[in-house]
Design a protein around this motif. Sequence first.
Motif, PDB file in Angstrom:
ATOM      1  N   TYR A 103     -10.920  18.697   5.996  1.00  0.00           N
ATOM      2  CA  TYR A 103     -10.885  18.630   4.537  1.00  0.00           C
ATOM      3  C   TYR A 103      -9.647  17.815   4.167  1.00  0.00           C
ATOM      4  N   ALA A 104      -9.792  16.857   3.254  1.00  0.00           N
ATOM      5  CA  ALA A 104      -8.656  15.997   2.926  1.00  0.00           C
ATOM      6  C   ALA A 104      -8.767  15.490   1.495  1.00  0.00           C
ATOM      7  N   VAL A 105      -7.597  15.298   0.887  1.00  0.00           N
ATOM      8  CA  VAL A 105      -7.486  14.683  -0.439  1.00  0.00           C
ATOM      9  C   VAL A 105      -6.406  13.608  -0.341  1.00  0.00           C
ATOM     10  N   SER A 106      -6.723  12.399  -0.803  1.00  0.00           N
ATOM     11  CA  SER A 106      -5.780  11.287  -0.699  1.00  0.00           C
ATOM     12  C   SER A 106      -5.612  10.609  -2.056  1.00  0.00           C
ATOM     13  N   PHE A 107      -4.378  10.235  -2.350  1.00  0.00           N
ATOM     14  CA  PHE A 107      -4.064   9.383  -3.494  1.00  0.00           C
ATOM     15  C   PHE A 107      -3.496   8.079  -2.948  1.00  0.00           C
ATOM     16  N   PHE A 108      -3.888   6.967  -3.543  1.00  0.00           N
ATOM     17  CA  PHE A 108      -3.377   5.698  -3.035  1.00  0.00           C
ATOM     18  C   PHE A 108      -3.217   4.693  -4.172  1.00  0.00           C
ATOM     19  N   TYR A 109      -2.301   3.746  -3.936  1.00  0.00           N
ATOM     20  CA  TYR A 109      -2.016   2.679  -4.890  1.00  0.00           C
ATOM     21  C   TYR A 109      -1.851   1.389  -4.112  1.00  0.00           C
ATOM     22  N   LYS A 110      -2.466   0.316  -4.596  1.00  0.00           N
ATOM     23  CA  LYS A 110      -2.392  -0.981  -3.938  1.00  0.00           C
ATOM     24  C   LYS A 110      -1.996  -2.040  -4.958  1.00  0.00           C
ATOM     25  N   VAL A 153      -4.747  -1.553  -7.849  1.00  0.00           N
ATOM     26  CA  VAL A 153      -5.832  -0.593  -7.652  1.00  0.00           C
ATOM     27  C   VAL A 153      -5.219   0.780  -7.449  1.00  0.00           C
ATOM     28  N   LEU A 154      -5.662   1.759  -8.243  1.00  0.00           N
ATOM     29  CA  LEU A 154      -5.241   3.146  -8.126  1.00  0.00           C
ATOM     30  C   LEU A 154      -6.464   3.963  -7.733  1.00  0.00           C
ATOM     31  N   GLY A 155      -6.314   4.878  -6.768  1.00  0.00           N
ATOM     32  CA  GLY A 155      -7.499   5.558  -6.282  1.00  0.00           C
ATOM     33  C   GLY A 155      -7.258   6.990  -5.831  1.00  0.00           C
ATOM     34  N   LEU A 156      -8.363   7.714  -5.758  1.00  0.00           N
ATOM     35  CA  LEU A 156      -8.404   9.092  -5.270  1.00  0.00           C
ATOM     36  C   LEU A 156      -9.590   9.214  -4.322  1.00  0.00           C
ATOM     37  N   GLU A 157      -9.359   9.861  -3.162  1.00  0.00           N
ATOM     38  CA  GLU A 157     -10.449  10.083  -2.207  1.00  0.00           C
ATOM     39  C   GLU A 157     -10.486  11.550  -1.812  1.00  0.00           C
ATOM     40  N   ASN A 174       0.827  -1.202   0.000  1.00  0.00           N
ATOM     41  CA  ASN A 174       0.000   0.000   0.000  1.00  0.00           C
ATOM     42  C   ASN A 174       0.863   1.253   0.000  1.00  0.00           C
ATOM     43  N   LEU A 175       0.593   2.165  -0.933  1.00  0.00           N
ATOM     44  CA  LEU A 175       1.235   3.474  -0.975  1.00  0.00           C
ATOM     45  C   LEU A 175       0.159   4.543  -0.864  1.00  0.00           C
ATOM     46  N   ASP A 176       0.365   5.519   0.038  1.00  0.00           N
ATOM     47  CA  ASP A 176      -0.648   6.556   0.266  1.00  0.00           C
ATOM     48  C   ASP A 176       0.021   7.924   0.368  1.00  0.00           C
ATOM     49  N   LEU A 177      -0.654   8.932  -0.180  1.00  0.00           N
ATOM     50  CA  LEU A 177      -0.251  10.331  -0.033  1.00  0.00           C
ATOM     51  C   LEU A 177      -1.511  11.122   0.297  1.00  0.00           C
ATOM     52  N   ARG A 178      -1.471  11.884   1.395  1.00  0.00           N
ATOM     53  CA  ARG A 178      -2.690  12.532   1.891  1.00  0.00           C
ATOM     54  C   ARG A 178      -2.386  13.964   2.337  1.00  0.00           C
TER      55      ARG A 178
END
Length: 379
Positions: free
Chosen positions: A218-225, A252-256, A203-207
């Motif tokens: 308020y938050a924005v996250s990018f993640f890769y699994k 899985v690549l994602g944005l939250e 898991n890689l995350d940047l928030r």
Amino acid sequence: LSEDNREFQFSLSLPFRQWQGLGSHLKSGFFGLNKRRNFRESRYEFGQDDINYHGKPETFFNGDKVGIISNEEQYRFGSYVQDGTQLSSNFDGEQQIYAGYGMLELPINHRLRLIAGARYEATRIDVSSIDPSKKNGYLSENDLLPSFNAVYELSPSINLRASYGRTLARPTFRELAPFASFSFVGDFTLIGNADLQRTLVDNLDLRWEHFGNSGELYAVSFFYKDFQNPIERVILNVNGEVQYQNVAEAQVLGLEIEARHGASFIHRSLANLQVGGNLSLFDSEVTIAPAELTLRRALIANAPDRRPLQGQSPFLLNLDLGYDNFETGMGVSLFYNLFGRRLDEVSLGGTPDVFEEARGTMDMTFSQQWHSYKIKFKA
């Protein structure tokens, strides 16, 4: 089904001051779990010699069709019940997990903080069928799971977080047990798989996160699994048999996007009201195995060589509205959830894949506190 769980946990935290006098922690711990399960099934089947069941019990179990039925020419059986219990539908399972971890929480300076560590897990799972002809499900793995987190304070209310961690997902007793059960949703026969492996996930995350007043965010996250050996439900044949199987890998690549804010900016009478929500977007991908791709392209020449991960929606939406009055003790919350259309069962060969359509759900809770008593209502 009967299950017995014995669990033990121990943790130790050692606080200390680093070179600038900032508070730091060194932590370690141990975890142990022993789980035993016994599953027994008695199965009874209803039938009629010349009548199929079409969804109307009043017709199938009509008094004129129960027991021995006679006419002018012959006697025959009407509705009957027979014992359909099978040895393979009964199993015993045992799971043992032992884990230890070490972790260091260390501020480098007043803005940058590091949290790093590792967890070592030993897993043993054994599932045996009462039917001696069935293969036992067995899993034995030792895994090192590292983790690294960095938190940088851009301002007193804004943080930037970056993290890496390895996690795992184990097959359950039901997934490993070599027995078949009927799934009323989808009309499938669900079969366990004694050869399943556990799943490893990197898991890689940047928030980026901003904190406002109490509870505001308020938050924005990018993640890769990256998944190794994820477990999926696969349609084996046209008879509707579905089995749990590992696929080699998936990504899985994602944005939250997440927000939570009080409503007092509208009017001060709404100070106890808060609105929030998050939207997650996913792009999942599984490379189809060469043998499977050959079967698909025998029917559809340009069939793609990639597909989504089973069970992964392209988006998730959560909205909530909450009211909490600490003076009166009353709380009301309203939640709405929506997931996107997702792959539910993967086919082998020419059988079409099965998808679960998008569906929204709404939930409400109400609670009232009186001194040491609370009443709660959910719908």
